[in-house]
Scaffold this active site. Sequence first.
Site, mmCIF file in Angstrom:
data_model
loop_
_atom_site.group_PDB
_atom_site.id
_atom_site.type_symbol
_atom_site.label_atom_id
_atom_site.label_comp_id
_atom_site.label_asym_id
_atom_site.label_seq_id
_atom_site.Cartn_x
_atom_site.Cartn_y
_atom_site.Cartn_z
ATOM 1 N N ARG A 48 -37.019 -25.509 46.966
ATOM 2 C CA ARG A 48 -36.886 -25.075 48.367
ATOM 3 C C ARG A 48 -36.155 -26.068 49.264
ATOM 4 O O ARG A 48 -35.354 -25.640 50.118
ATOM 5 C CB ARG A 48 -38.258 -24.706 48.932
ATOM 6 C CG ARG A 48 -38.783 -23.395 48.329
ATOM 7 C CD ARG A 48 -40.257 -23.236 48.534
ATOM 8 N NE ARG A 48 -41.005 -24.312 47.909
ATOM 9 C CZ ARG A 48 -42.293 -24.527 48.078
ATOM 10 N NH1 ARG A 48 -42.989 -23.749 48.880
ATOM 11 N NH2 ARG A 48 -42.911 -25.521 47.452
ATOM 12 N N TYR B 273 -43.299 -14.143 32.898
ATOM 13 C CA TYR B 273 -42.228 -13.326 32.333
ATOM 14 C C TYR B 273 -42.475 -13.140 30.831
ATOM 15 O O TYR B 273 -43.510 -13.565 30.319
ATOM 16 C CB TYR B 273 -40.861 -13.942 32.662
ATOM 17 C CG TYR B 273 -40.610 -13.979 34.157
ATOM 18 C CD1 TYR B 273 -40.626 -12.788 34.891
ATOM 19 C CD2 TYR B 273 -40.418 -15.170 34.846
ATOM 20 C CE1 TYR B 273 -40.437 -12.793 36.268
ATOM 21 C CE2 TYR B 273 -40.231 -15.182 36.231
ATOM 22 C CZ TYR B 273 -40.243 -13.989 36.933
ATOM 23 O OH TYR B 273 -40.073 -13.996 38.289
ATOM 24 N N GLN C 229 -30.576 -21.133 32.888
ATOM 25 C CA GLN C 229 -31.945 -20.813 32.479
ATOM 26 C C GLN C 229 -31.967 -19.380 31.947
ATOM 27 O O GLN C 229 -31.727 -18.430 32.699
ATOM 28 C CB GLN C 229 -32.896 -20.932 33.674
ATOM 29 C CG GLN C 229 -34.357 -20.736 33.271
ATOM 30 C CD GLN C 229 -35.292 -20.594 34.463
ATOM 31 O OE1 GLN C 229 -35.020 -19.827 35.376
ATOM 32 N NE2 GLN C 229 -36.394 -21.346 34.465
ATOM 33 N N ARG D 151 -39.252 -24.263 30.114
ATOM 34 C CA ARG D 151 -40.129 -24.246 31.295
ATOM 35 C C ARG D 151 -41.448 -23.552 30.943
ATOM 36 O O ARG D 151 -41.454 -22.440 30.413
ATOM 37 C CB ARG D 151 -39.455 -23.551 32.484
ATOM 38 C CG ARG D 151 -40.335 -23.580 33.728
ATOM 39 C CD ARG D 151 -39.588 -23.190 34.994
ATOM 40 N NE ARG D 151 -39.191 -24.375 35.740
ATOM 41 C CZ ARG D 151 -39.007 -24.398 37.068
ATOM 42 N NH1 ARG D 151 -39.168 -23.315 37.797
ATOM 43 N NH2 ARG D 151 -38.658 -25.505 37.681
ATOM 44 N N SER E 168 -33.566 -26.965 41.045
ATOM 45 C CA SER E 168 -34.426 -26.086 40.257
ATOM 46 C C SER E 168 -33.884 -24.654 40.259
ATOM 47 O O SER E 168 -33.301 -24.213 41.249
ATOM 48 C CB SER E 168 -35.825 -26.123 40.877
ATOM 49 O OG SER E 168 -36.793 -25.746 39.949
ATOM 50 N N PRO E 169 -34.082 -23.905 39.181
ATOM 51 C CA PRO E 169 -33.590 -22.521 39.169
ATOM 52 C C PRO E 169 -34.232 -21.685 40.278
ATOM 53 O O PRO E 169 -35.445 -21.748 40.470
ATOM 54 C CB PRO E 169 -34.027 -21.989 37.794
ATOM 55 C CG PRO E 169 -34.765 -23.064 37.110
ATOM 56 C CD PRO E 169 -34.743 -24.287 37.932
#
Length: 770
Positions: free
Chosen positions: A725, A583, A502, A631, A424-425
Amino acid sequence: MRIVCIGGGPAGLYFALLMKKQNPAHEISVVERNRPYDTFGWGVVFSDATMEAMRAWDPDSAAEIEDAFNHWDDIEVWFKGTRQRTSGHGFVGIGRKKLLNILQRRCEALGVELVFETDVASDLDYADADLVIASDGFNSKIRNRYQEVFEPDLVTRPNRYIWLGTNKLYDAFTFDFRKTDHGWFQAHIYKFDDKTSTFIVETTEDAYEKHGLGQMDQQGSIDFCQDLFSEVLDGAELMTNARHLRGSAWLNFNRLICGKWSHFNGHSHVVLMGDAAHTAHFAIGSGTKLAIDDAIELTNQFNRHGHAKEQIPAVLEDYEEIRRVDVARIQNAARNAMEWFEVVGRRYADTLPPEQFMYSMLTRSQRISHENLRLRDKAWLEGYERWFASQAGVEPSADGRVPPPMFTPYTMRGVTLTNRIVMSPMAMYSAKDGVLDDFHLVHLGARALGGAALVFGEMTCVSPDARITPGCLGLWNEKQAEGWKRFVDFVHGNSTAKVGIQLGHAGRKGATKLAWEGIDQPLQTGDWPLISASALPYLKNSQVPKAMDRADMDRVKADFVRATELAVTTGADWLELHCAHGYLLSSFLSPLTNRRTDEYGGSHENRARYPLEIFNAIRAVWPEDKPISVRLSCHDWFEGGNTPDDAAIFAQMFKDAGADMIDCSSGQVWKEEKPVYGRLFQTPFSDKIRNEVGIPTIAVGAISEADHANSVIAAGRADLCAVARPHLADPAWVLHEAARIGLTDIAWPKQYYSGKQQYETNLARAAAAK
Ligand SMILES: Cc1cc2nc3c(=O)[nH]c(=O)nc-3n(C[C@H](O)[C@H](O)[C@H](O)COP(=O)(O)OP(=O)(O)OC[C@H]3O[C@@H](n4cnc5c(N)ncnc54)[C@H](O)[C@@H]3O)c2cc1C
Ligand SMILES: Cc1cc2nc3c(=O)[nH]c(=O)nc-3n(C[C@H](O)[C@H](O)[C@H](O)COP(=O)(O)O)c2cc1C
């Protein structure tokens, strides 16, 4: 002590007999409004674990209950002309009447006073009691008298169900799904004695209304169900034993939990038990188990603290504390299972093939995982794995083995991933002037060597003022594209992994410090002006962004196009448009952050207008044979914000615009959000979008074991799983997880082969030593 149990269901009776057994000096009465043989309902199911506890606490009643039990192992699903069966599920069923009669006899034998046909109006009718047990079921009068104290939290669920019986005997817990002109109906069927089976029929409010079931009397509903389920009934009739209920007898399930479970009424301590305190949906059949477990725990606390009335307050406090945790756990699993049945028609029955439908049903509570299913029925699971692999185009090896779902390949446009795991980014805040340098090469490269099929770099910002922090990666100049190309070439030259970029713009969350200097905290020096959908700061002390005007929109669109054109030159395989986490593009989608009154604010269509403009612009310059995922924050976790229903609407719009996948994240849009974390906590959003909108999805969030990923992919809750993570903790997370589940025929980088063998041998030794 003088104890009065108001209500003689499983909770009241079992507590009375346990307490009398512990201390025969207690004076205990159970007061029940019905006659001894009157009861609503048919059979109830128990797990083996509840039986074990009952055996320990009262072997006499346990032995009688076990004698009367019907045990079965199989689950059979009737669906679209197929009948599929799996084994190893271990249930026991007993008639509710039979159970109550055993408990009643046992109470009498021990000297509990049973009072029937007495409808208790108030706990104050028993002012001489030291302890009053409110075991008067879901509609508890006693709980309702003290609403302000007990704070019942009640949610009425949308589905309708009717609890019927039949004399046909089924040798498996049987589920039958039938489609009508107005939607799907499902029957939950299980045998509970040698003459009778429970037959619960469930449907949506919409189908219930459209079939006019609300206007029918009970016989009308029975005739309807008999006709609909005639194949599984095979000539047998359906029966009701709830003729006393007015109207049609179709009910809604009510989920109940109380803020507090006990109260002193001035004379006696009053405590809630069983359905009076909490309910669990019949989809996992745990209501009676919870009632029995309550009775056991309260008795247990008297044993711990002592059976004197002075101990009652301490006993009640500990009882509530312990039971609350267990009840929350069961209600959580029951909620997942219940929700599965609430959406089954449109989400699964209309879309999934029968094999996957069955798998999805078996794992509906998210408590039963892929490896649990292997333990229960290895042959069935291996058959399913073969089916799944064949769908992914994988042939079995010479000895018939196939990889588990997480390790099957996946193709989107011209890109084939070797497995279903995406790194994952993750922003690393370690770039200088936005350039991907040695740190990123080593960090991302290690994850590519570590087995992830698709490695995303962090959110890569389309202009200097699009950055979250001064340490973020960017893609607005040649030098940055060269940094990316060096990394892409390394990955393509040294692994089978693919590379994803991404692209994003930080919007109102920009110009902040590096994470370890203060997450989301505005830069003290060297900041830059912010833009967003509306002029709302993220934190009270954040910079107030400018609400974008058309010129800003055009400039940012051009930045995204330039970044995409540069991305093309890097040779990267996959693009993701970051429309999540508050964002810039996310700030347009959420009504919390978009307060515009022009054509970019208000309706879903307006809020999505600018993000879609960006999507269309980058799709036009990104190669045809390469995918773009989007996303989304599928839940803002805040009143007035986006919910999964809104996310599904946006997913549909991106799908229509040509997006290949939705990467289903959530939150970080509104500072005061109240997310509910937990294992696989965002997977339900992916499940909903994939199966209701019909677009492939990436699930992400607390997916930390191969077993999780296998369960999600196998059930069709997502096509890919993004793991973040765990990849920070272990660059070779994928290879290590493969070894942990015993998958050895997987390629490691050739340089690392001797490590592979040792790692697998050590794991095998550790497992053997257990
Ligand atoms: C369709 C359906 C299927 C279910 N299937 C299962 C299953 O498979 N397995 C399972 O474990 N559970 C199942 N349950 C749940 C289960 O029936 C209850 O959770 C369980 O009976 C709870 O026990 P209880 O003693 O707390 O309450 P209840 O069994 O409801 O008992 C309460 C008693 O109090 C009496 N009462 C109420 N008010 C008064 C009053 N004022 N004065 C005197 N008496 C009063 C009532 O008559 C009743 O006998 C199912 C429930 C439903 C609706
Ligand atoms: C250090 C860190 C940085 C992150 N940066 C990004 C990011 O740049 N873009 C993004 O979409 N998500 C980002 N996320 C969110 C992750 O991609 C992922 O959605 C989230 O951590 C949940 O997955 P996990 O439970 O596997 O960690 C970040 C997460 C972490 C822990």
